[in-house]
Design a protein around this motif. Structure first.
Motif, PDB file in Angstrom:
ATOM      1  N   GLY A 761      93.538  74.765  18.158  1.00 49.27           N
ATOM      2  CA  GLY A 761      93.591  73.946  16.948  1.00 49.27           C
ATOM      3  C   GLY A 761      93.142  72.544  17.249  1.00 49.27           C
ATOM      4  O   GLY A 761      93.042  72.132  18.414  1.00 49.27           O
ATOM      5  N   GLU A 762      92.898  71.799  16.213  1.00 49.77           N
ATOM      6  CA  GLU A 762      92.433  70.438  16.382  1.00 49.77           C
ATOM      7  C   GLU A 762      93.513  69.564  17.015  1.00 49.77           C
ATOM      8  O   GLU A 762      94.711  69.877  16.956  1.00 49.77           O
ATOM      9  CB  GLU A 762      92.027  69.853  15.026  1.00 49.77           C
ATOM     10  CG  GLU A 762      90.819  70.536  14.399  1.00 49.77           C
ATOM     11  CD  GLU A 762      90.456  69.957  13.050  1.00 49.77           C
ATOM     12  OE1 GLU A 762      89.544  70.509  12.410  1.00 49.77           O
ATOM     13  OE2 GLU A 762      91.082  68.953  12.649  1.00 49.77           O
ATOM     14  N   SER A 763      93.066  68.455  17.598  1.00 48.94           N
ATOM     15  CA  SER A 763      94.007  67.527  18.209  1.00 48.94           C
ATOM     16  C   SER A 763      94.966  66.995  17.159  1.00 48.94           C
ATOM     17  O   SER A 763      94.558  66.583  16.070  1.00 48.94           O
ATOM     18  CB  SER A 763      93.237  66.369  18.849  1.00 48.94           C
ATOM     19  OG  SER A 763      94.124  65.484  19.481  1.00 48.94           O
ATOM     20  N   GLY A 764      96.278  67.026  17.489  1.00 54.25           N
ATOM     21  CA  GLY A 764      97.291  66.512  16.573  1.00 54.25           C
ATOM     22  C   GLY A 764      97.771  67.501  15.534  1.00 54.25           C
ATOM     23  O   GLY A 764      98.584  67.151  14.680  1.00 54.25           O
ATOM     24  N   ALA A 765      97.281  68.763  15.585  1.00 49.06           N
ATOM     25  CA  ALA A 765      97.660  69.737  14.551  1.00 49.06           C
ATOM     26  C   ALA A 765      99.064  70.288  14.744  1.00 49.06           C
ATOM     27  O   ALA A 765      99.633  70.873  13.826  1.00 49.06           O
ATOM     28  CB  ALA A 765      96.651  70.886  14.522  1.00 49.06           C
ATOM     29  N   GLY A 766      99.632  70.136  15.934  1.00 50.18           N
ATOM     30  CA  GLY A 766     100.992  70.632  16.165  1.00 50.18           C
ATOM     31  C   GLY A 766     101.057  71.803  17.126  1.00 50.18           C
ATOM     32  O   GLY A 766     101.935  72.653  17.003  1.00 50.18           O
ATOM     33  N   LEU A 904      95.689  70.014   9.137  1.00 46.99           N
ATOM     34  CA  LEU A 904      96.527  69.617   8.010  1.00 46.99           C
ATOM     35  C   LEU A 904      95.780  69.703   6.674  1.00 46.99           C
ATOM     36  O   LEU A 904      96.380  69.994   5.641  1.00 46.99           O
ATOM     37  CB  LEU A 904      97.057  68.203   8.246  1.00 46.99           C
ATOM     38  CG  LEU A 904      98.199  67.716   7.342  1.00 46.99           C
ATOM     39  CD1 LEU A 904      99.368  68.690   7.360  1.00 46.99           C
ATOM     40  CD2 LEU A 904      98.661  66.324   7.756  1.00 46.99           C
ATOM     41  N   ARG A 905      94.475  69.491   6.690  1.00 48.42           N
ATOM     42  CA  ARG A 905      93.716  69.531   5.438  1.00 48.42           C
ATOM     43  C   ARG A 905      93.677  70.931   4.845  1.00 48.42           C
ATOM     44  O   ARG A 905      93.378  71.101   3.660  1.00 48.42           O
ATOM     45  CB  ARG A 905      92.297  69.009   5.671  1.00 48.42           C
ATOM     46  CG  ARG A 905      91.482  69.807   6.660  1.00 48.42           C
ATOM     47  CD  ARG A 905      90.098  69.210   6.890  1.00 48.42           C
ATOM     48  NE  ARG A 905      89.380  69.930   7.931  1.00 48.42           N
ATOM     49  CZ  ARG A 905      89.487  69.673   9.238  1.00 48.42           C
ATOM     50  NH1 ARG A 905      90.299  68.687   9.643  1.00 48.42           N
ATOM     51  NH2 ARG A 905      88.804  70.363  10.117  1.00 48.42           N
ATOM     52  N   GLU A 909     100.142  71.774   1.317  1.00 43.65           N
ATOM     53  CA  GLU A 909     101.533  71.907   0.863  1.00 43.65           C
ATOM     54  C   GLU A 909     102.511  71.348   1.897  1.00 43.65           C
ATOM     55  O   GLU A 909     103.653  71.026   1.564  1.00 43.65           O
ATOM     56  CB  GLU A 909     101.875  73.372   0.584  1.00 43.65           C
ATOM     57  CG  GLU A 909     101.055  74.001  -0.528  1.00 43.65           C
ATOM     58  CD  GLU A 909      99.806  74.687   0.008  1.00 43.65           C
ATOM     59  OE1 GLU A 909      99.322  75.610  -0.657  1.00 43.65           O
ATOM     60  OE2 GLU A 909      99.329  74.303   1.103  1.00 43.65           O
ATOM     61  N   ASP A 910     102.068  71.251   3.156  1.00 45.99           N
ATOM     62  CA  ASP A 910     102.962  70.758   4.213  1.00 45.99           C
ATOM     63  C   ASP A 910     103.036  69.242   4.265  1.00 45.99           C
ATOM     64  O   ASP A 910     103.924  68.689   4.927  1.00 45.99           O
ATOM     65  CB  ASP A 910     102.496  71.270   5.579  1.00 45.99           C
ATOM     66  CG  ASP A 910     102.663  72.764   5.735  1.00 45.99           C
ATOM     67  OD1 ASP A 910     101.903  73.361   6.522  1.00 45.99           O
ATOM     68  OD2 ASP A 910     103.552  73.334   5.080  1.00 45.99           O
ATOM     69  N   ILE A 911     102.078  68.543   3.605  1.00 44.46           N
ATOM     70  CA  ILE A 911     101.997  67.088   3.777  1.00 44.46           C
ATOM     71  C   ILE A 911     103.271  66.410   3.307  1.00 44.46           C
ATOM     72  O   ILE A 911     103.880  65.602   4.033  1.00 44.46           O
ATOM     73  CB  ILE A 911     100.758  66.533   3.040  1.00 44.46           C
ATOM     74  CG1 ILE A 911      99.477  67.045   3.713  1.00 44.46           C
ATOM     75  CG2 ILE A 911     100.781  65.010   3.045  1.00 44.46           C
ATOM     76  CD1 ILE A 911      98.205  66.678   2.973  1.00 44.46           C
ATOM     77  N   ALA A 912     103.709  66.721   2.081  1.00 45.91           N
ATOM     78  CA  ALA A 912     104.913  66.078   1.552  1.00 45.91           C
ATOM     79  C   ALA A 912     106.139  66.441   2.382  1.00 45.91           C
ATOM     80  O   ALA A 912     106.981  65.586   2.680  1.00 45.91           O
ATOM     81  CB  ALA A 912     105.118  66.477   0.098  1.00 45.91           C
ATOM     82  N   ALA A 913     106.246  67.714   2.764  1.00 45.49           N
ATOM     83  CA  ALA A 913     107.410  68.148   3.560  1.00 45.49           C
ATOM     84  C   ALA A 913     107.423  67.454   4.919  1.00 45.49           C
ATOM     85  O   ALA A 913     108.480  67.017   5.402  1.00 45.49           O
ATOM     86  CB  ALA A 913     107.372  69.664   3.731  1.00 45.49           C
ATOM     87  N   LEU A 914     106.256  67.342   5.564  1.00 49.19           N
ATOM     88  CA  LEU A 914     106.181  66.656   6.849  1.00 49.19           C
ATOM     89  C   LEU A 914     106.505  65.175   6.704  1.00 49.19           C
ATOM     90  O   LEU A 914     107.200  64.588   7.540  1.00 49.19           O
ATOM     91  CB  LEU A 914     104.785  66.833   7.448  1.00 49.19           C
ATOM     92  CG  LEU A 914     104.494  68.187   8.105  1.00 49.19           C
ATOM     93  CD1 LEU A 914     102.996  68.369   8.315  1.00 49.19           C
ATOM     94  CD2 LEU A 914     105.236  68.305   9.439  1.00 49.19           C
ATOM     95  N   ALA A 915     105.983  64.560   5.637  1.00 52.79           N
ATOM     96  CA  ALA A 915     106.238  63.133   5.438  1.00 52.79           C
ATOM     97  C   ALA A 915     107.733  62.872   5.285  1.00 52.79           C
ATOM     98  O   ALA A 915     108.282  61.927   5.885  1.00 52.79           O
ATOM     99  CB  ALA A 915     105.474  62.640   4.214  1.00 52.79           C
ATOM    100  N   GLY A 947      93.191  63.019  11.792  1.00 52.61           N
ATOM    101  CA  GLY A 947      94.059  63.069  12.977  1.00 52.61           C
ATOM    102  C   GLY A 947      95.222  64.020  12.826  1.00 52.61           C
ATOM    103  O   GLY A 947      96.126  64.067  13.678  1.00 52.61           O
ATOM    104  N   ASN A 948      95.245  64.767  11.711  1.00 49.03           N
ATOM    105  CA  ASN A 948      96.240  65.817  11.480  1.00 49.03           C
ATOM    106  C   ASN A 948      97.669  65.280  11.458  1.00 49.03           C
ATOM    107  O   ASN A 948      97.898  64.160  11.001  1.00 49.03           O
ATOM    108  CB  ASN A 948      96.070  66.931  12.515  1.00 49.03           C
ATOM    109  CG  ASN A 948      94.798  67.714  12.277  1.00 49.03           C
ATOM    110  OD1 ASN A 948      94.661  68.393  11.273  1.00 49.03           O
ATOM    111  ND2 ASN A 948      93.845  67.586  13.201  1.00 49.03           N
ATOM    112  N   VAL A 949      98.617  66.088  11.939  1.00 51.03           N
ATOM    113  CA  VAL A 949     100.042  65.750  11.833  1.00 51.03           C
ATOM    114  C   VAL A 949     100.357  64.482  12.616  1.00 51.03           C
ATOM    115  O   VAL A 949     101.196  63.671  12.200  1.00 51.03           O
ATOM    116  CB  VAL A 949     100.915  66.929  12.309  1.00 51.03           C
ATOM    117  CG1 VAL A 949     102.396  66.582  12.209  1.00 51.03           C
ATOM    118  CG2 VAL A 949     100.617  68.182  11.503  1.00 51.03           C
ATOM    119  N   ARG A 950      99.693  64.306  13.752  1.00 48.76           N
ATOM    120  CA  ARG A 950      99.953  63.104  14.551  1.00 48.76           C
ATOM    121  C   ARG A 950      99.611  61.840  13.759  1.00 48.76           C
ATOM    122  O   ARG A 950     100.338  60.855  13.781  1.00 48.76           O
ATOM    123  CB  ARG A 950      99.142  63.154  15.844  1.00 48.76           C
ATOM    124  CG  ARG A 950      99.470  61.999  16.796  1.00 48.76           C
ATOM    125  CD  ARG A 950      98.657  62.065  18.075  1.00 48.76           C
ATOM    126  NE  ARG A 950      99.029  63.212  18.881  1.00 48.76           N
ATOM    127  CZ  ARG A 950      98.171  64.161  19.260  1.00 48.76           C
ATOM    128  NH1 ARG A 950      96.903  64.102  18.881  1.00 48.76           N
ATOM    129  NH2 ARG A 950      98.578  65.168  20.009  1.00 48.76           N
TER     130      ARG A 950
END
Length: 978
Positions: A761-766, A904-905, A909-915, A947-950
């Motif tokens: 996965g991409e850097s920062g994806a988890g 992350l893109r 749906e995960d953006i709000a939950a992660l934030a 930069g994904n989740v990071r």
């Protein structure tokens, strides 16, 4: 020299005379009257031949004679005490170490105690004795090394006898010594010494409410009783540890006491309680990091589960987990190793893996010899191995070895097991009546020894078989009734299935072949579901012989097939069990027997579901198997229905819609539904209803009696492919999007696997969050999780950091270093950025993945390591292979289970939950987390997140860094980089 008059005086003041003079006074009060210690009075009252016994002398003897003649004695001042109390600074330095021992932090406690002893800080005898006591305790209960513990404690036992130590230290030394002399080591085991130390400790304790020390004393008593094999002694001490348990606050001691209670339950025949307690202690020990008790209780749990007819693979997983715990705890090969080996060999026997079973038993026998222990604990498993392979010479030799045993441990009981094995050899060689008498004699010998229940069960079981093989139906029926009654008291699903088989043979002798077939088929069903290949093959062979006796035209083919199966498994076909004097059934009788009425069709299913000792999962599988047998091709399934009508599949398939369904309860609050795809025959619905009711009753009995179910929370007990509970906490793993929910389910399905996983996965994806989740959901969750970033280590240090090194292997290697692979033994190693692994190191990693071996720098031999590797990379490894920068063989070895973490893109749906998760995580302790405003959420959702989740976490942290912290984070606070 002692005068003749003094000798006569001493003899006159024997133990009975002292007790009579003391009367109703406590030892302490009597000792104060005479100016001696309570321990001295205790020694006077010991039998004259006891090693610790003493007789009154001089002034004290004269005072006792005056008492005996009716005179009075002036209270004497006790002699000045030589005891030296600990200095305050010594107590302060020792206290943290002793607290570590209570929490089973053995390694840290050991380092600190050794350092204290070496430093010279501990100057008083009591302080040094207390430190040695701690070291001995961790050797005995941390590593199962009783000999090392006694060697550490021995110099201070003399100080305890000389009464120079503080009383609280002396009493603890006696309590530990009592346990060491009751430990399972033939070189140490001495009941008299153990009891003497118990009595000395109790004399010192007096009326003090020292619960922990009293619990240790009760444990020593019970250990002596267990290892002597004296059920009367066990019954006398039973329940005394359980009485103290609620008051014990020491976490490690509580687990040790729970372990004793589990064995008490097992010996009383309360197998369900024993199973539950073994499981709970193993779980508690795993949480505490207490390797010895975890390994020990997993071994006993594996044995209990085999008695409950679990599949052999489950027991093997439990044993594997026990061995990993023992390895991680640096345990000596002791008593627990023997029991783990017994369970492992029994499971291997059921899988017809005879060579492996023999190797395991040989290794365990070596430990038996090392411990100078009785060989009886491996006797039955070893005998079954020789019986399966028809190696009669070895079987006779085993019987002779048991009979010749002259050690101090359970000598009479070991001899009784020798009679049992000798009778098994007679049975295998056709000396059936002699075998039956031998089993009866072994049982009688066991009763003389106190009626050891495990021996009695085996004797009753095989005596029934011997009478049947001998053609003695009436005598066999008597043995059968006794065996059935005993199994009611001590249920075991596996033994009940064996008894069904032997009863089937008796029914043949009684001219009732139809009932015989039903019993044999019920036995076969249990063995098949339990995964016991050997017993299932033997039972099919008996059914083939029965078919020939009944005149079945296909009997020859059935017999040939069963004998071929036995040979394929490596087993010698047994002889025909039908006596030649028994006349075949007439043709008409055969036809009548072959015609089954509707009610008769339920006999075998009822027998199968009525086996005592089955757990709920096995009953569910039996129920579906029975339905499949009655209605072939009708896709049976079992479901649970909640109060809202929601359905959860428990077993079977739901690919085909059910046309007939019956609801029933398990008697404990659950509603179940048994369904099949129709159409059914005319009486099919009635049969389905009857079966569901019977299944409900069987489940109710199993639940009420507490028969074990496999709990996913138990290390090593997860079934391959099962998904762990949904509420398992996975830190940082947010799954609001369909993609991440699918990924979580995929990780759960990998929980029972040991396969290598590559996370891309991409850097920062988890990727590291996914690796951690894999570990948390796996059966290795209680073992180490070690992360190693391949991009963060200089090339010249890479090999040493990964594989370890010996001191002196290179300049600067001043100490041994295990390396991250060995640090992760038993657990999971996460290799982040695997694409940065140097080319010259890659072959060595491949060796680890292929052979489970590491070759540390400076070592001359490889070291075995059990570790699951999870690798991760954001680079295209395939491209690196094509460029010659990554080995192709390692690439394919890593690609066993590839997992892609979506950017992350692709999972908005995960953006709000992660934030929200990061807001809660970054809010200072004690403050209320701010809410995210609608405009802030909209801006977060609109961003591309390269930069994904990071990057998302950095944005939230940056937005909250500027004080004061608002109640609502709006778009104006969201500092998203352009």
């Amino acid at each position: 020299m002692e005068s003749l008059e003094e000798k006569g005086e001493s003899r006159a003041l024997g133990p009975d005379a002292i007790r009579a003079l003391r009367g109703g006074q406590s030892r302490a009060a009597f000792a104060r009257l005479l100016g001696v210690t309570p321990l001295t009075v205790y020694r006077w009252e010991l039998p004259e031949n006891a090693p610790q016994a003493r007789r009154p002398r001089g002034r004290v003897a004269q005072a006792l004679r005056r008492l005996a003649e009716g005179g009075e004695v002036e209270a004497q001042r006790a002699p000045a005490s030589n005891r030296q109390e600990l200095r305050p600074e010594e107590a302060a330095r020792l206290q943290p170490c002793l607290e570590r021992l209570k929490r089973a932090e053995w390694r840290a406690a050991e380092e600190e105690l050794v350092a204290l002893l070496a430093s010279g800080i501990l100057r008083t005898p009591g302080a040094r004795a207390l430190a040695a006591l701690g070291l001995a305790q961790l050797q005995r209960w941390g590593r199962e090394d009783s000999r090392g513990a006694l060697a550490t404690l021995l110099p201070h036992l003399g100080e305890a006898e000389a009464e120079v130590l503080p009383e609280d230290v002396e009493v603890r030394i006696h309590a530990l010594a009592a346990n060491l002399y009751a430990s399972p080591d033939g070189k140490l085991f001495d009941v008299e010494k153990s009891e003497a130390h118990i009595a000395q400790a109790e004399a010192l304790l007096g009326d003090q409410p020292d619960v922990e020390t009293r619990c240790l004393l009760r444990m020593a008593e019970m250990a002596s009783a267990f290892h002597l094999g004296e059920t009367e002694r066990i019954a006398r001490h039973a329940g005394r540890v359980a009485e103290l348990l609620p008051q014990v606050r020491d976490p490690a001691l509580r687990l040790l006491a729970e372990d004793v209670c589990a064995h008490e339950a097992s010996i009383r025949g309360e197998g369900t309680q024993a199973t539950r307690r073994f499981r709970e202690v193993a779980q508690g020990a795993a949480r505490l990091g207490y390797a010895f008790l975890e390994a020990r209780n997993l071994a006993f749990l594996a044995h209990r589960r085999l008695e409950e007819a679990c599949e052999p693979e489950e027991a093997l997983r439990l044993v594997r987990r026990a061995r990993e715990a023992a390895y991680g705890g640096r345990m000596a090969r002791g008593f627990s190793f023997i029991f783990a080996a017994r369970a492992e060999a029994e499971a291997l026997l059921r899988l017809a893996r005879f060579a492996e079973a023999e190797a395991v038993l040989d290794e365990a026998d070596a430990v038996v010899e090392e411990l100078s222990w009785t060989p009886l604990y491996l006797a039955v498993t070893r005998a079954r191995l020789w019986l399966s392979l028809r190696r009669m010479t070895e079987l006779r030799q085993q019987a002779a070895r048991l009979a010749a045993y002259d050690g101090p441990i359970q000598r009479g009981l070991t001899g009784a097991y020798g009679l049992l094995v000798e009778a098994l050899a007679d049975l295998a060689e056709g000396e059936t009546l002699r075998a039956a008498n031998g089993f009866a004699a072994a049982c009688a010998r066991g009763v003389e020894m106190g009626d050891w229940p495990y021996l009695r069960r085996e004797c009753l079981l095989y005596e029934t078989a011997s009478r049947a093989y001998a053609g003695k139906a009436a005598e066999g029926r008597v043995a059968l009734r006794r065996a059935r009654a005993f199994l009611e008291q001590m249920p075991s699903a596996w033994h009940a299935a064996m008894l069904n088989r032997f009863e089937g043979m008796l029914r043949v002798l009684e001219g009732r072949p139809r009932e015989a077939r039903e019993l044999l088929e019920a036995s076969l069903g249990t063995f098949s579901l339990a995964g016991d290949l050997c017993m299932a093959a033997y039972t099919r062979n008996l059914l083939a012989w029965l078919a020939r006796h009944e005149g079945d035209p296909a009997a020859g083919e059935l017999l040939s097939a069963s004998q071929t199966e036995l040979r394929r498994l490596g087993m010698a076909p047994p002889p025909d069990f039908v006596p030649p004097t028994l006349r075949p059934l007439p043709e008409r009788a055969r036809e009548a027997a072959a015609t089954r009425l509707g009610a008769e069709a339920l006999v075998v299913p009822f027998e199968r579901l009525a086996v005592r000792g089955m757990g709920a999962p096995l009953i569910q599988r039996e129920l579906l198997d029975v339905v499949e047998g009655l209605f072939p091709g009708h896709a049976p399934r079992l479901e649970e229905v909640d109060s809202q009508g929601r359905v959860a599949l428990l077993a079977g398939s739901n690919e085909v819609a059910a046309t007939d369904e019956v609801e029933f309860g398990d008697g404990c609050g659950r509603r179940l539904r048994l369904g099949v795809a129709g159409p059914l025959p005319a009486d099919g619905r009635a049969l389905l209803t009857a079966l569901s009711r019977l299944g409900g009753f069987a489940l109710e009995v199993a639940t009420l009696r507490g028969f074990a179910t496999v709990e996913l929370g138990l290390p090593g007990a997860t079934e391959p492919g099962d998904e762990p509970p949904r509420d398992v906490e996975l830190p940082g793993f947010i799954a609001a999007s369909p993609a991440m929910k699918r990924l979580r389910a995929e990780l759960a399905r990998l929980s029972g696997s040991r396969s290598t996983v590559i996370v891309t996965g991409e850097s920062g994806a988890g990727k590291e969050v996914v690796a951690r989740a894999l570990h948390t959901l796996s059966t290795r969750a209680q073992r180490p999780y070690v992360a190693f970033n391949c991009a963060a280590v200089p090339k010249e240090l890479f090999e040493g950091q990964l594989f370890g090194y010996r001191r002196g292997a290179f300049t600067g290697a001043t100490t041994d270093h295990p390396g991250v692979l060995r640090a992760a033994h038993g657990g999971t190693l996460f290799l982040d950025e695997i694409g940065e692994l140097p080319l010259d190191v890659q072959p060595k990693l491949l060796r680890v993945l292929e052979n489970g071996e590491v070759f540390p720098l400076g070592e001359t031999r490889p070291v075995a390591v059990d570790v699951r590797v999870v690798a991760a990379t954001h680079r295209d490894l395939g491209q690196l292979v094509r460029e010659g920068r990554f080995r192709e063989d390692l690439y394919y070895r890593l690609q066993v289970v590839p997992i892609r973490v979506p950017p992350l893109r692709e999972r908005r749906e995960d953006i709000a939950a992660l934030a929200r998760h990061f807001v809660r995580q970054l809010t200072p302790e004690g403050m209320e987390p701010p809410r995210l405003g609608p405009d802030a959420l909209a801006s977060l959702m609109a961003h591309a997140w390269p930069g994904n989740v990071r990057e998302l976490r950095n944005v939230i942290e940056r937005s909250m860094a500027y004080g004061p912290l608002p109640t609502v984070l709006g778009v104006e606070q969201m500092r998203i980089a352009g």
